[in-house]
Design a protein around this motif. Structure first.
Motif, mmCIF file in Angstrom:
data_model
loop_
_atom_site.group_PDB
_atom_site.id
_atom_site.type_symbol
_atom_site.label_atom_id
_atom_site.label_comp_id
_atom_site.label_asym_id
_atom_site.label_seq_id
_atom_site.Cartn_x
_atom_site.Cartn_y
_atom_site.Cartn_z
ATOM 1 N N MET A 1 0.828 -1.211 0.000
ATOM 2 C CA MET A 1 0.000 0.000 0.000
ATOM 3 C C MET A 1 0.858 1.255 0.000
ATOM 4 O O MET A 1 0.524 2.253 -0.627
ATOM 5 N N ASP A 2 2.031 1.209 0.684
ATOM 6 C CA ASP A 2 2.858 2.397 0.753
ATOM 7 C C ASP A 2 3.347 2.823 -0.627
ATOM 8 O O ASP A 2 3.419 4.009 -0.939
ATOM 9 N N HIS A 3 3.696 1.838 -1.496
ATOM 10 C CA HIS A 3 4.164 2.181 -2.836
ATOM 11 C C HIS A 3 3.012 2.722 -3.676
ATOM 12 O O HIS A 3 3.193 3.642 -4.484
ATOM 13 N N GLN A 4 1.841 2.174 -3.478
ATOM 14 C CA GLN A 4 0.652 2.648 -4.190
ATOM 15 C C GLN A 4 0.376 4.108 -3.843
ATOM 16 O O GLN A 4 0.101 4.924 -4.733
ATOM 17 N N LEU A 5 0.487 4.440 -2.575
ATOM 18 C CA LEU A 5 0.281 5.824 -2.147
ATOM 19 C C LEU A 5 1.397 6.729 -2.659
ATOM 20 O O LEU A 5 1.150 7.879 -3.014
ATOM 21 N N GLU A 6 2.615 6.221 -2.704
ATOM 22 C CA GLU A 6 3.732 7.011 -3.222
ATOM 23 C C GLU A 6 3.509 7.359 -4.690
ATOM 24 O O GLU A 6 3.747 8.495 -5.108
ATOM 25 N N VAL A 7 3.031 6.399 -5.465
ATOM 26 C CA VAL A 7 2.726 6.654 -6.881
ATOM 27 C C VAL A 7 1.615 7.689 -6.996
ATOM 28 O O VAL A 7 1.701 8.646 -7.780
ATOM 29 N N PHE A 8 0.578 7.535 -6.192
ATOM 30 C CA PHE A 8 -0.544 8.472 -6.227
ATOM 31 C C PHE A 8 -0.096 9.893 -5.897
ATOM 32 O O PHE A 8 -0.445 10.853 -6.593
ATOM 33 N N VAL A 9 0.689 10.043 -4.825
ATOM 34 C CA VAL A 9 1.163 11.368 -4.414
ATOM 35 C C VAL A 9 2.037 11.988 -5.499
ATOM 36 O O VAL A 9 1.944 13.185 -5.784
ATOM 37 N N THR A 10 2.871 11.185 -6.143
ATOM 38 C CA THR A 10 3.749 11.708 -7.190
ATOM 39 C C THR A 10 2.944 12.200 -8.391
ATOM 40 O O THR A 10 3.240 13.258 -8.963
ATOM 41 N N VAL A 11 1.917 11.458 -8.781
ATOM 42 C CA VAL A 11 1.051 11.900 -9.881
ATOM 43 C C VAL A 11 0.338 13.193 -9.494
ATOM 44 O O VAL A 11 0.249 14.138 -10.288
ATOM 45 N N ALA A 12 -0.149 13.256 -8.250
ATOM 46 C CA ALA A 12 -0.860 14.454 -7.794
ATOM 47 C C ALA A 12 0.047 15.677 -7.818
ATOM 48 O O ALA A 12 -0.385 16.776 -8.185
ATOM 49 N N GLU A 13 1.299 15.508 -7.440
ATOM 50 C CA GLU A 13 2.209 16.650 -7.343
ATOM 51 C C GLU A 13 2.803 17.051 -8.685
ATOM 52 O O GLU A 13 3.117 18.224 -8.904
ATOM 53 N N THR A 14 2.959 16.107 -9.592
ATOM 54 C CA THR A 14 3.478 16.444 -10.926
ATOM 55 C C THR A 14 2.364 16.807 -11.897
ATOM 56 O O THR A 14 2.613 17.430 -12.932
ATOM 57 N N GLU A 15 1.126 16.379 -11.560
ATOM 58 C CA GLU A 15 -0.043 16.610 -12.415
ATOM 59 C C GLU A 15 0.176 16.046 -13.817
ATOM 60 O O GLU A 15 -0.317 16.587 -14.806
ATOM 61 N N ASN A 16 0.914 14.935 -13.860
ATOM 62 C CA ASN A 16 1.215 14.347 -15.161
ATOM 63 C C ASN A 16 1.690 12.911 -14.955
ATOM 64 O O ASN A 16 2.620 12.673 -14.178
ATOM 65 N N PHE A 17 1.096 11.953 -15.676
ATOM 66 C CA PHE A 17 1.455 10.543 -15.529
ATOM 67 C C PHE A 17 2.863 10.274 -16.059
ATOM 68 O O PHE A 17 3.616 9.505 -15.466
ATOM 69 N N SER A 18 3.230 10.925 -17.147
ATOM 70 C CA SER A 18 4.555 10.689 -17.736
ATOM 71 C C SER A 18 5.656 11.211 -16.817
ATOM 72 O O SER A 18 6.671 10.528 -16.588
ATOM 73 N N ARG A 19 5.485 12.429 -16.296
ATOM 74 C CA ARG A 19 6.498 12.988 -15.398
ATOM 75 C C ARG A 19 6.593 12.177 -14.112
ATOM 76 O O ARG A 19 7.683 11.986 -13.558
ATOM 77 N N ALA A 20 5.445 11.689 -13.619
ATOM 78 C CA ALA A 20 5.452 10.844 -12.420
ATOM 79 C C ALA A 20 6.219 9.556 -12.678
ATOM 80 O O ALA A 20 6.996 9.097 -11.843
ATOM 81 N N ALA A 21 6.012 8.969 -13.853
ATOM 82 C CA ALA A 21 6.716 7.735 -14.206
ATOM 83 C C ALA A 21 8.222 7.961 -14.254
ATOM 84 O O ALA A 21 9.008 7.131 -13.772
ATOM 85 N N GLU A 22 8.649 9.091 -14.822
ATOM 86 C CA GLU A 22 10.073 9.410 -14.889
ATOM 87 C C GLU A 22 10.663 9.563 -13.497
ATOM 88 O O GLU A 22 11.753 9.063 -13.216
ATOM 89 N N ARG A 23 9.946 10.262 -12.637
ATOM 90 C CA ARG A 23 10.452 10.490 -11.286
ATOM 91 C C ARG A 23 10.560 9.185 -10.509
ATOM 92 O O ARG A 23 11.481 9.003 -9.700
ATOM 93 N N LEU A 24 9.623 8.285 -10.732
ATOM 94 C CA LEU A 24 9.581 7.022 -9.994
ATOM 95 C C LEU A 24 10.369 5.904 -10.670
ATOM 96 O O LEU A 24 10.445 4.790 -10.145
ATOM 97 N N HIS A 25 10.919 6.210 -11.862
ATOM 98 C CA HIS A 25 11.656 5.208 -12.654
ATOM 99 C C HIS A 25 10.762 4.008 -12.977
ATOM 100 O O HIS A 25 11.135 2.851 -12.796
ATOM 101 N N MET A 26 9.553 4.337 -13.427
ATOM 102 C CA MET A 26 8.569 3.324 -13.801
ATOM 103 C C MET A 26 8.076 3.627 -15.220
ATOM 104 O O MET A 26 8.361 4.697 -15.774
#
Length: 296
Positions: A1-26
């Motif tokens: 669950m912690d990783h799921q929340l980390e992904v969610f927070v990153t998308v919320a803060e970048t407001e972009n799925f692609s930028r979130a993926a880059e930041r998370l190396h996913m």
């Protein structure tokens, strides 16, 4: 669950799925799958999506604020467990109000790094109200603020007294037969003050209230540095912590006015919410309480 929340927070803060993926190396599809899984478990849509933006829904905003708290607690829990077998190290998130954060904190961080090089601090600077909120929401491990805190969920530990004086440009000239300048004699001057929510602003308001003066004109800025430069330029007077203008006073670019009833006293305080403190945080707080006094 912690990783799921980390992904969610990153998308919320970048407001972009692609930028979130880059930041998370996913990959972007993997990020999308995490968000879909979280939305399914919440039984609510968390983002409004279009070709131009990704924004939190009302439900998403609720999840975001709680997710930040959960992740903060989770990180702190791991740090405390690591402390049982290791030396002081790891990440700590520090918040500080502008006066302390910009004029004292750099010295403290330097000393901490010399004592415990494995500690990895991140710093957020804001006004007292902002830092208090972030600590209360577990988004910061610790905060250092000036003045009072109106949040019963926070532990407040005063550790040092600060002194505040009225400063003016070197060209400012005031004649009086009295030893000190009476506050009412400065009522017709322009006062340069901080924004609402600032501890320095609270002290300025307190000074005006206690002396019964109502400045003829006020300029409101959100930066102490900008206030100092404005006062140096002759735009007006300001009430500032002695920590903020030491260099300018020594260089002769600002003068301290001898005003009746000054200096005003206020306290710097450490604020926290967690019941436990990591070794890294204890090292930092020790430097705060010892190092601050050492700089006088």
């Amino acid at each position: 669950m912690d990783h799921q929340l980390e992904v969610f927070v990153t998308v919320a803060e970048t407001e972009n799925f692609s930028r979130a993926a880059e930041r998370l190396h996913m990959t972007q599809p993997a990020v999308s799958q995490y968000i879909k899984a979280l939305e399914k478990s919440m039984e609510a849509r968390l983002f409004d999506r279009s070709n131009k933006y990704v924004r939190l829904t009302q439900a998403g905003d609720v999840v975001y604020h709680h997710a930040k708290e959960i992740l903060g607690l989770y990180t702190n829990m791991h740090a405390l467990i690591d402390d049982l077998t290791g030396k002081a190290g790891g990440a700590i998130s520090i918040g500080a109000s502008y006066t302390y954060g910009e004029y004292v904190l750099p010295v403290i961080l330097k000393r901490m790094k010399e004592e415990a090089p494995d500690i990895e601090p991140t710093v957020t600077i804001g006004n007292t109200k902002e830092i208090s909120r972030l600590v209360a929401e577990y988004q910061l491990d610790v905060g250092i603020i000036e003045g009072e805190v109106g949040n019963e969920n926070l532990t407040v530990e005063p550790f040092e007294t600060d002194a505040m004086y009225v400063v003016a440009a070197p060209s400012f000239f005031f004649t009086t037969e009295e030893k000190n300048i009476a506050p009412e004699d400065l009522e017709q001057e322009t006062w340069v003050i901080r924004e609402e929510g600032s501890g320095t602003r609270r002290m300025s308001d307190k000074f005006f209230e206690e002396t019964g003066i109502e400045p003829a004109s006020r300029l409101e800025f959100g930066s102490t540095q900008l206030i100092k430069e404005s006062v140096e330029a002759g735009l007006g007077l300001s009430l500032l912590s002695h920590w903020t203008f030491r260099k300018e006073a020594k260089a002769g670019t600002l003068q301290v006015l001898d005003v009746e009833g000054l200096p005003l006293q206020r306290e710097f305080s450490v604020i926290s919410r967690s019941l436990f403190r990591s070794k890294a945080l204890e090292v930092f707080l020790r430097e705060v309480k010892e190092g601050y006094r050492g700089e006088k």
